[in-house]
Design a protein around this motif. Sequence first.
Motif, mmCIF file in Angstrom:
data_model
loop_
_atom_site.group_PDB
_atom_site.id
_atom_site.type_symbol
_atom_site.label_atom_id
_atom_site.label_comp_id
_atom_site.label_asym_id
_atom_site.label_seq_id
_atom_site.Cartn_x
_atom_site.Cartn_y
_atom_site.Cartn_z
ATOM 1 N N ARG A 169 55.647 -84.458 9.592
ATOM 2 C CA ARG A 169 56.301 -84.324 10.900
ATOM 3 C C ARG A 169 55.974 -85.507 11.811
ATOM 4 N N ASN A 170 54.699 -85.890 11.846
ATOM 5 C CA ASN A 170 54.285 -86.996 12.714
ATOM 6 C C ASN A 170 54.851 -88.332 12.244
ATOM 7 N N LEU A 171 54.991 -88.470 10.934
ATOM 8 C CA LEU A 171 55.483 -89.727 10.376
ATOM 9 C C LEU A 171 56.966 -89.889 10.669
ATOM 10 N N VAL A 172 57.713 -88.792 10.559
ATOM 11 C CA VAL A 172 59.184 -88.863 10.646
ATOM 12 C C VAL A 172 59.672 -88.729 12.085
ATOM 13 N N ARG A 173 59.023 -87.883 12.874
ATOM 14 C CA ARG A 173 59.421 -87.652 14.279
ATOM 15 C C ARG A 173 60.895 -87.293 14.415
ATOM 16 N N ASP A 174 61.316 -86.287 13.658
ATOM 17 C CA ASP A 174 62.674 -85.762 13.754
ATOM 18 C C ASP A 174 62.723 -84.733 14.892
ATOM 19 N N ASP A 175 63.871 -84.655 15.572
ATOM 20 C CA ASP A 175 63.978 -83.715 16.693
ATOM 21 C C ASP A 175 63.975 -82.257 16.245
ATOM 22 N N ASN A 176 64.417 -82.030 15.028
ATOM 23 C CA ASN A 176 64.615 -80.656 14.571
ATOM 24 C C ASN A 176 64.210 -80.557 13.103
ATOM 25 N N PRO A 177 62.945 -80.815 12.809
ATOM 26 C CA PRO A 177 62.519 -80.962 11.419
ATOM 27 C C PRO A 177 62.504 -79.642 10.640
ATOM 28 N N THR B 103 65.274 -82.668 6.764
ATOM 29 C CA THR B 103 64.182 -82.192 5.911
ATOM 30 C C THR B 103 63.075 -83.247 5.859
ATOM 31 N N ILE B 104 61.888 -82.876 6.278
ATOM 32 C CA ILE B 104 60.762 -83.819 6.279
ATOM 33 C C ILE B 104 59.872 -83.642 5.058
ATOM 34 N N LEU B 105 59.945 -82.472 4.440
ATOM 35 C CA LEU B 105 59.043 -82.185 3.318
ATOM 36 C C LEU B 105 59.637 -81.085 2.439
ATOM 37 N N VAL B 106 59.504 -81.289 1.123
ATOM 38 C CA VAL B 106 59.805 -80.233 0.158
ATOM 39 C C VAL B 106 58.464 -79.836 -0.463
ATOM 40 N N ALA B 107 58.260 -78.536 -0.616
ATOM 41 C CA ALA B 107 57.002 -78.079 -1.199
ATOM 42 C C ALA B 107 57.259 -77.307 -2.479
ATOM 43 N N GLY B 108 56.415 -77.543 -3.457
ATOM 44 C CA GLY B 108 56.435 -76.759 -4.688
ATOM 45 C C GLY B 108 55.042 -76.224 -4.924
ATOM 46 N N VAL B 109 54.943 -75.196 -5.752
ATOM 47 C CA VAL B 109 53.648 -74.587 -6.021
ATOM 48 C C VAL B 109 53.280 -74.806 -7.477
ATOM 49 N N ALA B 110 52.056 -75.211 -7.704
ATOM 50 C CA ALA B 110 51.549 -75.359 -9.065
ATOM 51 C C ALA B 110 50.484 -74.281 -9.271
ATOM 52 N N GLY B 111 50.965 -73.094 -9.637
ATOM 53 C CA GLY B 111 50.089 -71.926 -9.755
ATOM 54 C C GLY B 111 50.315 -71.002 -8.580
ATOM 55 N N THR B 112 51.407 -70.210 -8.632
ATOM 56 C CA THR B 112 51.740 -69.388 -7.464
ATOM 57 C C THR B 112 50.748 -68.238 -7.310
ATOM 58 N N THR B 113 50.583 -67.821 -6.056
ATOM 59 C CA THR B 113 49.616 -66.795 -5.698
ATOM 60 C C THR B 113 49.927 -65.449 -6.351
ATOM 61 N N GLU B 114 51.201 -65.155 -6.500
ATOM 62 C CA GLU B 114 51.554 -63.812 -6.958
ATOM 63 C C GLU B 114 51.756 -63.714 -8.463
ATOM 64 N N PHE B 115 52.340 -64.771 -9.087
ATOM 65 C CA PHE B 115 52.645 -64.675 -10.518
ATOM 66 C C PHE B 115 52.061 -65.817 -11.357
ATOM 67 N N GLY B 116 51.340 -66.749 -10.695
ATOM 68 C CA GLY B 116 50.710 -67.827 -11.455
ATOM 69 C C GLY B 116 51.713 -68.759 -12.122
ATOM 70 N N ARG B 117 52.842 -69.003 -11.481
ATOM 71 C CA ARG B 117 53.866 -69.859 -12.054
ATOM 72 C C ARG B 117 53.780 -71.285 -11.517
ATOM 73 N N VAL B 118 54.338 -72.237 -12.266
ATOM 74 C CA VAL B 118 54.346 -73.644 -11.850
ATOM 75 C C VAL B 118 55.792 -74.079 -11.612
ATOM 76 N N ASP B 119 56.074 -74.509 -10.396
ATOM 77 C CA ASP B 119 57.432 -74.970 -10.073
ATOM 78 C C ASP B 119 57.738 -76.268 -10.815
ATOM 79 N N PRO B 120 59.036 -76.578 -10.997
ATOM 80 C CA PRO B 120 59.406 -77.832 -11.665
ATOM 81 C C PRO B 120 59.159 -79.032 -10.744
ATOM 82 N N ILE B 121 57.913 -79.496 -10.724
ATOM 83 C CA ILE B 121 57.476 -80.501 -9.744
ATOM 84 C C ILE B 121 58.252 -81.828 -9.864
ATOM 85 N N PRO B 122 58.458 -82.405 -11.060
ATOM 86 C CA PRO B 122 59.198 -83.666 -11.123
ATOM 87 C C PRO B 122 60.614 -83.546 -10.537
ATOM 88 N N GLU B 123 61.322 -82.460 -10.866
ATOM 89 C CA GLU B 123 62.675 -82.286 -10.332
ATOM 90 C C GLU B 123 62.641 -82.112 -8.811
#
Lengths: 357, 357
Positions: A85-93, A140-160
């Motif tokens: 957020r600080n790097l991009v300084r978008d009005d509506n991030p 969009t300032i950031l996309v987040a993926g999870v590597a080991g989700t809290t509920e099911f222990g799944r890994v999102d397709p991080i490269p994609e």
Amino acid sequence: MQRAAPQQFDRVLSSMCTKPHPAAREAAERFLATNPGDPATYQAVAAQEEDALASLGEITGLDEPHGYIASGGTEANIQAIRAARNLVRDDNPNVVAPESIHFSFQKAADVLGVELRIVPVDGDYRADTEAVREAVDDHTILVAGVAGTTEFGRVDPIPELTDIAHDAGALMHVDAAWGGFILPFTDHEWSFAHAPVDSMTIDPHKYGQAVVPAGGLLFRNKEVLDALAVDTPYLESASQASLTGTRSGAGVASAAAAMRELWPDGYRETYERQQANANWFYNELVARGYDAVEPELPLVAARLPEPEFDSLRDLGWRISRTASGELRVVCMPHVTRESLRAFLADLDDIARGPARN
Amino acid sequence: MQRAAPQQFDRVLSSMCTKPHPAAREAAERFLATNPGDPATYQAVAAQEEDALASLGEITGLDEPHGYIASGGTEANIQAIRAARNLVRDDNPNVVAPESIHFSFQKAADVLGVELRIVPVDGDYRADTEAVREAVDDHTILVAGVAGTTEFGRVDPIPELTDIAHDAGALMHVDAAWGGFILPFTDHEWSFAHAPVDSMTIDPHKYGQAVVPAGGLLFRNKEVLDALAVDTPYLESASQASLTGTRSGAGVASAAAAMRELWPDGYRETYERQQANANWFYNELVARGYDAVEPELPLVAARLPEPEFDSLRDLGWRISRTASGELRVVCMPHVTRESLRAFLADLDDIARGPARN
């Protein structure tokens, strides 16, 4: 006189915290009275933090890691978004993340005043890349993926997800708070080495077996970390990137000690043992006719009727449920086969109904 | 084998952290593997937190304190502003604070996206009430005062500031992070008992002699605390008001233990000893012709030529300066008269110039 431990772990089956490794505990006790938030005054612990960061870089495939030991995954996630957020300084991030994202993202959105766009997961509880692609836009300032989700222990397709983020001019963040210390021993593509990921949360105080509080926040580029810096008059050092001010030297030193002791062989052994425990537990549940989610990491989710769940709680099992109601058993280092057997025995007793005299 | 402590405190003169009390250290070691962020799983430490909050209420004059043990003063200050912001939901919120405010307010303003209006202090380093009155407007959500400033150990006129805040429809916050455990033994008007203050920061890990991390955030009214709550799916408890997620059980338990041990007599004795040390040190500096600020709390600021300051640093003294350049010596519990004498002896040697052969 040795007093009894205030926390028995043998019935704790749903926590992502665990008993710290003895080397981590010893280091924590030695550094209890230090403050890495004031590194020029507390120099010994500042050296420990550099050591911890170097280890985290090795584990996550980053030659020159920029970051710090945070109070935990929540701070690290908040700070990754704040830096973007600080790097991009978008009005509506906005930030785009799958519904499997940790609730700290809701907290971060509230704290930071950014819009959180939650998109669905696919049939196997992973971020749906098409849904992410549709959700990102110029703000969009950031996309987040999870590597080991809290509920099911799944890994999102991080490269994609990283491709989608960068195509949209956004940063890519991976939340590996729980998974980061076990994923190196799997075939998953999750790290800085697998994709040009920009930032990562990885918590020594979860599977890293450090004491609380020891979270980890890593950036590939120093300029992103620098977007967090605030001037610090009257300290001996000149600026501070962390969210908190005074920080726990115990957490920092114990993170460094745990990684020195356990990376890589100790973590590998723990992972293999707990993955075997999770697989065994899953099979036992399925054999009993329960609808369970096959574990990819050492975490098993299963549908349990509510009265059975409540009775197990009454018997002292420290268990919790996913948002959709499944029991979740996290095979942290303290969870033994014996303890899982005892849990299943209690479940069997309950399922059979009250004993007759 | 007992290894050497990683931190020697005898030359640390400018830190607001200190050696924890033995009872605090013992409690911290027993609770290292607990997480008060998940109170239904970690019940023993949840009881410790209630105990700590009750003690903080007693110390600050609040019969029914609402709040929690935070990671430190920075989190507590951020959260006080966040609560006010969430409660009021103004499009363009501002916070008014004196220039003596801790730099965590700058951090909070950046994190939370609120405007920070800094107003001057008077000739004795206290918030200028007329300047505060002129700065508040319809968009002011919070006025902050300091009870024990970081640089000069001054106490702002809290009752007057509270009136100004409430007249403007804003909440009143007191930052007593450092001063809260010594002010009860002075005549200052600073607490919930002296004015209808809405929130307060008071850190057990500073003058409270708990281990890091143990900050305190207190609210008079539960609805203000509730403005911080975020839902927590999958934990056994339903919502979370803290900024961090997983929290340090060691910090919580050691705060509770320190206050059980030291409130009120132990804190009073420490205050009296350190106030006497500060007064003595001030007089010694003045006798040598240095321009020093008379201490009201156990903190002495004094003008020192830069070469002298740097030479003292080179001799291993862990000292820092105010934003305006004064040496600041904080008489924390670990600071002894002997250590202050040794510091003055080094200063005298340096001021005399290099010894001749």
